[in-house]
Design an enzyme around this catalytic site. Structure first.
Site, PDB file in Angstrom:
ATOM      1  N   LYS A   1       0.858  -1.191   0.000  1.00  0.00           N
ATOM      2  CA  LYS A   1       0.000   0.000   0.000  1.00  0.00           C
ATOM      3  C   LYS A   1       0.899   1.247   0.000  1.00  0.00           C
ATOM      4  O   LYS A   1       1.874   1.298   0.774  1.00  0.00           O
ATOM      5  CB  LYS A   1      -0.863  -0.068   1.267  1.00  0.00           C
ATOM      6  CG  LYS A   1      -1.933   0.968   1.413  1.00  0.00           C
ATOM      7  CD  LYS A   1      -2.745   0.677   2.684  1.00  0.00           C
ATOM      8  CE  LYS A   1      -3.938   1.595   2.817  1.00  0.00           C
ATOM      9  NZ  LYS A   1      -4.749   1.282   4.027  1.00  0.00           N
TER      10      LYS A   1
ATOM     11  N   SER B   1      -9.385   0.500   3.033  1.00  0.00           N
ATOM     12  CA  SER B   1      -8.656   1.340   2.114  1.00  0.00           C
ATOM     13  C   SER B   1      -7.495   0.642   1.411  1.00  0.00           C
ATOM     14  O   SER B   1      -6.924   1.199   0.474  1.00  0.00           O
ATOM     15  CB  SER B   1      -8.108   2.550   2.859  1.00  0.00           C
ATOM     16  OG  SER B   1      -7.234   2.140   3.915  1.00  0.00           O
TER      17      SER B   1
ATOM     18  N   SER C   1      -9.785  -1.590   7.100  1.00  0.00           N
ATOM     19  CA  SER C   1      -9.058  -1.420   5.837  1.00  0.00           C
ATOM     20  C   SER C   1      -8.147  -2.570   5.432  1.00  0.00           C
ATOM     21  O   SER C   1      -7.672  -2.611   4.300  1.00  0.00           O
ATOM     22  CB  SER C   1      -8.231  -0.131   5.883  1.00  0.00           C
ATOM     23  OG  SER C   1      -9.078   0.986   5.849  1.00  0.00           O
TER      24      SER C   1
END
Lengths: 61, 467
Positions: free
Chosen positions: B78, B153, B177
């Site tokens: 990420k 996310s 997330s």
């Protein structure tokens, strides 16, 4: 929450919100305050944020 | 070993294959880079691929003795884990050119273990949102159906691992997330106990809730990667000082007698019958493994979730206040709206939300962990939403839509509990169904052991999307 209050509180930070964001803020926060009111009112005087870390350790295997 | 064979391997298997010279780090890197190029136009899961640097690092790895348990394994993360001097966009327009001040501890530990980072992954802008949408770089697409959300996310991590374009990657979890993209994309994952993994060098969203963890192809891989990144870190004052048990060596221990709690309330209140059926089937599998299934009562979660939103929104707004003043137009509407509301939260409400956390954890543990070793539940009880139905500006209606997505994950964030995720089947329209195994604080070992045992007798985690 009163939308005028929400607008004032946001603007106090020097930020200019749109009318749609003011309305959303007022309605969402009103809901959050309503949901938490009873539980927050029940908190004992001694409840403090750091108690979470102690509770984590107490509950660890 | 052929490229197709390499792509089916888990991290653990690939590391062993490289160690035993059945393949090379270079072959693994060339293979995953080709796969990443193939899926990127369809899924938009990568924000950057560092091809030349990754290939050179792989060549070097093949010339060197093994550095650690992930020697030569390609990974992408990420785009919110900093590497000194390199820009981490954090999914935002605001940070896309700012060189990161220092390398994240989690990346340093993966580097030391021999992993080779080959790219950075799409994510929700500033990790603020559970759909995975990104209005600056384009939405990431679910490999099982590109019209549906990936969950966020950590959208790119979920999509890339599921699509076999990444062997494993870091996500982060503040309200779901890690767990949501794992469930919606059909990967495995662990959200460790709050404070188990250092957050130094990871973009902060909410200091009281942010948790670092991996999304992986198997629970065994989740144990391995989490094991490598967990533990005390002088750079993160909130990081717990206790040593990390050897989760990897304990993972094969039998689960006979382990008590799995099936919640009577909340988790199945609005649950799709197909999802509930998959949960029942998974409980039957656990039963065949010798686990005991017990019914448990869970506390009323509404106040936990609301308190978590008060904390995360107030903390995030504090971090973003200067940019909300000076660069408001550089946020997407949904993220700006969510941040703005944090500026109107009274300090008393924020502090009460923090004060309630200790008693809430005591209450939950007393109700659940006095009767069960793990809570077993779905991650998402509703069908995977489409991108179209979640493509919304910020409004009260949007908040309600997002709250339905995080309904079964946000309480776990508030309580800081470790959670292992695994795929437990598919809906009739082919979307993954994720289960979560929630353990008491710092008992990741029990959840990992159970998740691994489940994957030894099921093959849901081996199914691959056609991308």
């Amino acid at each position: 929450m009163n939308p005028n209050l929400a607008k004032t509180l946001i603007e106090e930070h020097g930020v200019q919100p749109s009318p749609a964001h003011v309305e959303a803020t007022a309605n969402i926060l009103a809901t959050l305050f309503k949901i938490t009111a009873e539980r927050f009112a029940e908190l004992p005087l001694e409840a403090e944020p750091a108690a979470f870390v102690l509770e984590q350790r107490r509950q660890a295997p | 070993m052929s490229p197709d064979e390499i792509l089916t391997l888990s991290c653990t298997q690939l590391a062993a294959a490289i160690r035993e010279r059945h393949t090379t780090a270079l072959a693994a890197m060339e293979t995953v880079l080709e796969r990443a190029r193939e899926v990127q136009p369809k899924l938009n899961c990568f924000l950057r691929i560092d091809e030349a640097r990754a290939l050179e690092a792989a060549r070097q790895a093949d010339r060197q003795p093994a550095r650690g348990p992930l020697h030569g394994v390609p990974m992408a993360h990420k785009d919110m884990y900093y590497r000194e001097g390199v820009a981490s966009s954090c999914g935002s327009k605001i940070l896309r050119e700012r060189p990161a001040p220092a390398t994240a501890t989690a990346l340093e530990r993966l580097d030391a273990a021999g992993a080779i980072q080959f790219g950075v992954l799409n994510m929700t802008e500033f990790a603020l949102g559970p759909t995975g949408h990104n209005w600056h770089y384009g939405h990431c697409r679910n490999p099982w159906n590109p019209e549906r959300i990936t969950g966020g996310s950590s959208s790119g991590t979920g999509a890339s691992v599921a699509a076999r374009a990444n062997f494993a990657g870091l996500g982060s979890d503040t309200g779901g997330s890690i767990r949501l993209p794992a469930a919606l994309c059909g990967t495995s994952a662990i959200k460790p106990t709050y404070a188990r993994v250092s957050r130094a060098g990871a973009m902060p969203l909410s200091h009281s809730l942010d948790t670092v963890g991996p999304l992986t192809r198997t629970v065994e891989d989740a144990a391995l990667v989490a094991q490598l990144i967990a533990g005390p870190d002088p750079r993160d004052p909130t990081c717990d000082p206790r040593p990390v048990p050897d989760w990897v060596s304990q993972i094969e221990n039998p689960i006979k007698g382990l008590r799995l709690g099936r919640p009577r309330q909340h988790f199945y209140d609005e649950c799709e019958p197909q999802i509930a059926a998959a949960m029942e089937a998974s409980l039957e599998a656990f039963g065949r493994l010798g686990a005991r299934i017990v019914e448990v009562d869970v506390p009323e979660f509404a106040a936990y979730s609301a308190a978590a939103v008060l904390i995360s929104t107030a903390e995030a707004a504090t971090l973003h206040r200067e940019w909300l003043r000076s660069r408001a137009g550089d946020y997407s509407d949904q993220v700006r709206g969510r941040l703005l509301q944090g500026l109107a939260i009274p300090a008393t409400a924020y502090i009460d939300a923090l004060r309630m956390r200790g008693p809430a954890l005591a209450e939950f543990c007393a109700q659940v962990f006095s009767k069960a070793d793990l809570l077993h539940a779905p991650v998402l009880g509703i069908p995977t939403p489409t991108i179209a139905e979640t493509e919304l500006g910020w409004s009260e209606r949007t908040a309600a839509v997002l709250a339905r997505i995080t309904r079964l994950t946000r309480p776990g964030s508030y309580l800081g509990l470790p959670t292992v995720c695994a795929n437990a089947g598919f809906t009739r329209d082919g979307m993954p169904i994720g289960l979560q195994l929630v353990a008491r604080p710092f008992d990741e070992a029990a959840a990992l052991r159970a998740g691994h045992a489940f994957q030894r007798v099921t093959d849901w985690h081996l199914r691959q999307p056609r991308v």
